[in-house]
Scaffold this motif. Structure first.
Motif, PDB file in Angstrom:
ATOM      1  N   SER A 188       8.388   6.089   5.779  1.00 32.18           N
ATOM      2  CA  SER A 188       7.873   4.886   6.424  1.00 32.18           C
ATOM      3  C   SER A 188       6.661   5.177   7.291  1.00 32.18           C
ATOM      4  O   SER A 188       6.361   6.333   7.625  1.00 32.18           O
ATOM      5  CB  SER A 188       8.969   4.271   7.299  1.00 32.18           C
ATOM      6  N   LEU A 189       5.973   4.102   7.688  1.00 29.55           N
ATOM      7  CA  LEU A 189       4.868   4.241   8.632  1.00 29.55           C
ATOM      8  C   LEU A 189       5.362   4.846   9.938  1.00 29.55           C
ATOM      9  O   LEU A 189       4.663   5.668  10.545  1.00 29.55           O
ATOM     10  CB  LEU A 189       4.215   2.880   8.882  1.00 29.55           C
ATOM     11  N   LYS A 190       6.541   4.460  10.376  1.00 20.40           N
ATOM     12  CA  LYS A 190       7.105   5.022  11.611  1.00 20.40           C
ATOM     13  C   LYS A 190       7.188   6.537  11.534  1.00 20.40           C
ATOM     14  O   LYS A 190       6.816   7.241  12.483  1.00 20.40           O
ATOM     15  CB  LYS A 190       8.493   4.423  11.853  1.00 20.40           C
ATOM     16  N   VAL A 247       0.828  -1.215   0.000  1.00 21.11           N
ATOM     17  CA  VAL A 247       0.000   0.000   0.000  1.00 21.11           C
ATOM     18  C   VAL A 247       0.857   1.258   0.000  1.00 21.11           C
ATOM     19  O   VAL A 247       1.817   1.371   0.775  1.00 21.11           O
ATOM     20  CB  VAL A 247      -0.917   0.055   1.238  1.00 21.11           C
ATOM     21  N   LEU A 248       0.491   2.196  -0.849  1.00 20.86           N
ATOM     22  CA  LEU A 248       0.955   3.577  -0.762  1.00 20.86           C
ATOM     23  C   LEU A 248      -0.227   4.374  -0.243  1.00 20.86           C
ATOM     24  O   LEU A 248      -1.242   4.510  -0.936  1.00 20.86           O
ATOM     25  CB  LEU A 248       1.408   4.103  -2.124  1.00 20.86           C
ATOM     26  N   LYS A 300       3.686  -4.286   3.864  1.00 15.92           N
ATOM     27  CA  LYS A 300       4.477  -3.554   2.866  1.00 15.92           C
ATOM     28  C   LYS A 300       3.762  -2.221   2.638  1.00 15.92           C
ATOM     29  O   LYS A 300       2.771  -2.139   1.906  1.00 15.92           O
ATOM     30  CB  LYS A 300       4.564  -4.353   1.571  1.00 15.92           C
ATOM     31  N   LEU A 301       4.286  -1.186   3.275  1.00 12.81           N
ATOM     32  CA  LEU A 301       3.562   0.084   3.338  1.00 12.81           C
ATOM     33  C   LEU A 301       4.525   1.258   3.329  1.00 12.81           C
ATOM     34  O   LEU A 301       5.542   1.243   4.029  1.00 12.81           O
ATOM     35  CB  LEU A 301       2.714   0.130   4.613  1.00 12.81           C
ATOM     36  N   GLN A 302       4.193   2.261   2.537  1.00 14.58           N
ATOM     37  CA  GLN A 302       4.840   3.567   2.603  1.00 14.58           C
ATOM     38  C   GLN A 302       3.743   4.623   2.549  1.00 14.58           C
ATOM     39  O   GLN A 302       2.620   4.356   2.097  1.00 14.58           O
ATOM     40  CB  GLN A 302       5.828   3.763   1.462  1.00 14.58           C
ATOM     41  N   ILE A 303       4.082   5.816   3.017  1.00 15.57           N
ATOM     42  CA  ILE A 303       3.101   6.897   3.102  1.00 15.57           C
ATOM     43  C   ILE A 303       3.419   7.965   2.056  1.00 15.57           C
ATOM     44  O   ILE A 303       4.579   8.349   1.882  1.00 15.57           O
ATOM     45  CB  ILE A 303       3.102   7.524   4.517  1.00 15.57           C
ATOM     46  N   ALA A 304       2.389   8.442   1.380  1.00 11.53           N
ATOM     47  CA  ALA A 304       2.561   9.439   0.316  1.00 11.53           C
ATOM     48  C   ALA A 304       2.595  10.846   0.902  1.00 11.53           C
ATOM     49  O   ALA A 304       1.816  11.716   0.519  1.00 11.53           O
ATOM     50  CB  ALA A 304       1.442   9.309  -0.713  1.00 11.53           C
ATOM     51  N   GLU A 305       3.518  11.064   1.838  1.00 12.19           N
ATOM     52  CA  GLU A 305       3.766  12.417   2.360  1.00 12.19           C
ATOM     53  C   GLU A 305       4.701  13.097   1.374  1.00 12.19           C
ATOM     54  O   GLU A 305       5.900  12.808   1.314  1.00 12.19           O
ATOM     55  CB  GLU A 305       4.386  12.347   3.755  1.00 12.19           C
ATOM     56  N   GLN A 306       4.173  14.015   0.586  1.00 11.98           N
ATOM     57  CA  GLN A 306       4.864  14.441  -0.617  1.00 11.98           C
ATOM     58  C   GLN A 306       5.688  15.701  -0.473  1.00 11.98           C
ATOM     59  O   GLN A 306       6.532  15.992  -1.334  1.00 11.98           O
ATOM     60  CB  GLN A 306       3.840  14.652  -1.743  1.00 11.98           C
TER      61      GLN A 306
END
Length: 359
Positions: A325-327, A91-92, A117-123
């Protein structure tokens, strides 16, 4: 890297970014489908944007996307994420990942449980200007950075830039401040320029974040005027022991301790008489401190940043190298929640604590 295939959950204003990017960069991205549960709404959306719409996640996964972009209303994000974790779907996720500290902690537990499996779309840190500022700091021109004054981004977006530019990581801090309200004339919105002269009251949040390592952030944001106004500007100052960023002006000392002042110079194609239209990069003196990774693509700065997140998500799945990352997202959202708590108790200190994702 081969073409990235992605699915999309969501149909709001933010979800449309991913559709535009896929159409602008067909050699890099392929949108396999959009999940919209309401059939009638989905048919209208499919016709409007020329995309495939399905009614369920199971249908979407039959198109075999490399990952799914989650772009839904804030209150539904954490529930969707946990379901995707359980299914083992990469997931994004659009920000923020949760709305309460309890949700953030549960997300962390579930992500560990299912090895998500995750990353965040903080752009924002990969937007051209913010990326240029970050490069100036990483190149050491300012020396050790000690404080930042940011008046351009709200909440967790602002916190993300604060942590990145101060290199604050997951350190604790003391927060205090106050919310004000001032009248301002409407000039601009998502639909374009407004000229009726109508006024409204706009909040202005002023907060100080004192980190335990001695670094300090001064946060200043006017909501909603600062994102959509011709008479409310963006401002940023970052100070280090050997120089400072003062918006587009960079002041620093050379290796011989000679004071140097230079301006960030934005290079865009398509201005005036040539026929292209795209952002090329940002220069400081004779060097580029940012280059658009999507050469000649007709994307605005935020679309460039989102496209960068999409590309890096593909790299993360191929190499395991995280980009946001989620963290990080949990820490930024947690600090934003604590800032909200401080605003509810004007000028009283609110203290953060080490959460489970930072232990």
């Amino acid at each position: 890297m081969s073409k990235i295939k992605f699915g999309l959950i969501g149909s709001g204003w933010r979800a449309e970014f991913y559709i535009r990017i896929a159409k602008a960069l067909p050699e890099k991205f392929e949108l396999t489908g959009v999940v919209i549960r309401n059939r009638e709404k989905g048919e209208e959306f499919a016709e409007k944007f020329g995309v495939k719409v399905v009614q369920s996640l199971d249908e979407l996964m039959r198109s075999q996307p490399d990952y799914v972009v989650l772009s839904v209303k804030r209150g539904f994000v954490s529930g969707y994420l946990i379901d995707l974790f359980k299914r083992g779907i990469p997931v994004l996720c659009e920000t923020p990942p949760g709305e309460t500290i309890e949700e953030l902690e549960e997300l962390w537990k579930q992500s560990r449980k299912y090895d998500a499996k995750l990353q965040i779309a903080e752009q924002y840190f990969v937007q051209p200007l913010y990326a240029a500022w970050l490069k100036v700091i990483q190149d050491g021109k300012l020396g050790e950075v000690s404080n930042i004054n940011i008046s351009s981004l709200h909440g967790y977006h602002g916190v993300s830039i604060i942590r990145k530019l101060l290199n604050a990581e997951s350190g604790n801090c003391t927060i205090y401040g106050k919310r004000f309200s001032f009248e301002v004339t409407e000039t601009y919105g998502r639909e374009g320029i407004v000229q009726d002269g109508e006024t409204f009251f706009c909040t202005r949040d002023r907060l100080t974040l004192e980190f335990d390592n001695g670094k300090v952030a001064f946060f200043d944001f006017s909501d909603p005027a600062q994102y959509h106004s011709f008479i409310r500007t963006r401002q940023l100052t970052v100070q280090g022991v050997r120089g400072e960023i003062d918006d587009l002006t960079i002041r620093y000392l050379s290796s011989d301790n000679v004071p140097v002042t230079q301006e960030l110079n934005r290079i865009d194609l398509g201005n005036y008489s040539n026929q292209e239209w795209s952002h090329y990069g940002i220069m400081l003196g004779e060097e580029f401190v940012y280059k658009n990774p999507f050469k000649n693509a007709r994307l605005n700065d935020d679309e460039i940043a989102v496209a960068t997140c999409m590309e890096r998500m593909g790299e993360y799945l191929a190499t395991g190298m995280e980009f946001y990352s989620l963290k990080e997202a949990l820490q930024d959202t947690y600090l934003a929640l604590m800032m909200d708590a401080a605003l509810k108790h004007p000028n009283l200190e609110v203290r953060t604590s080490t959460r489970i994702w930072a232990q």
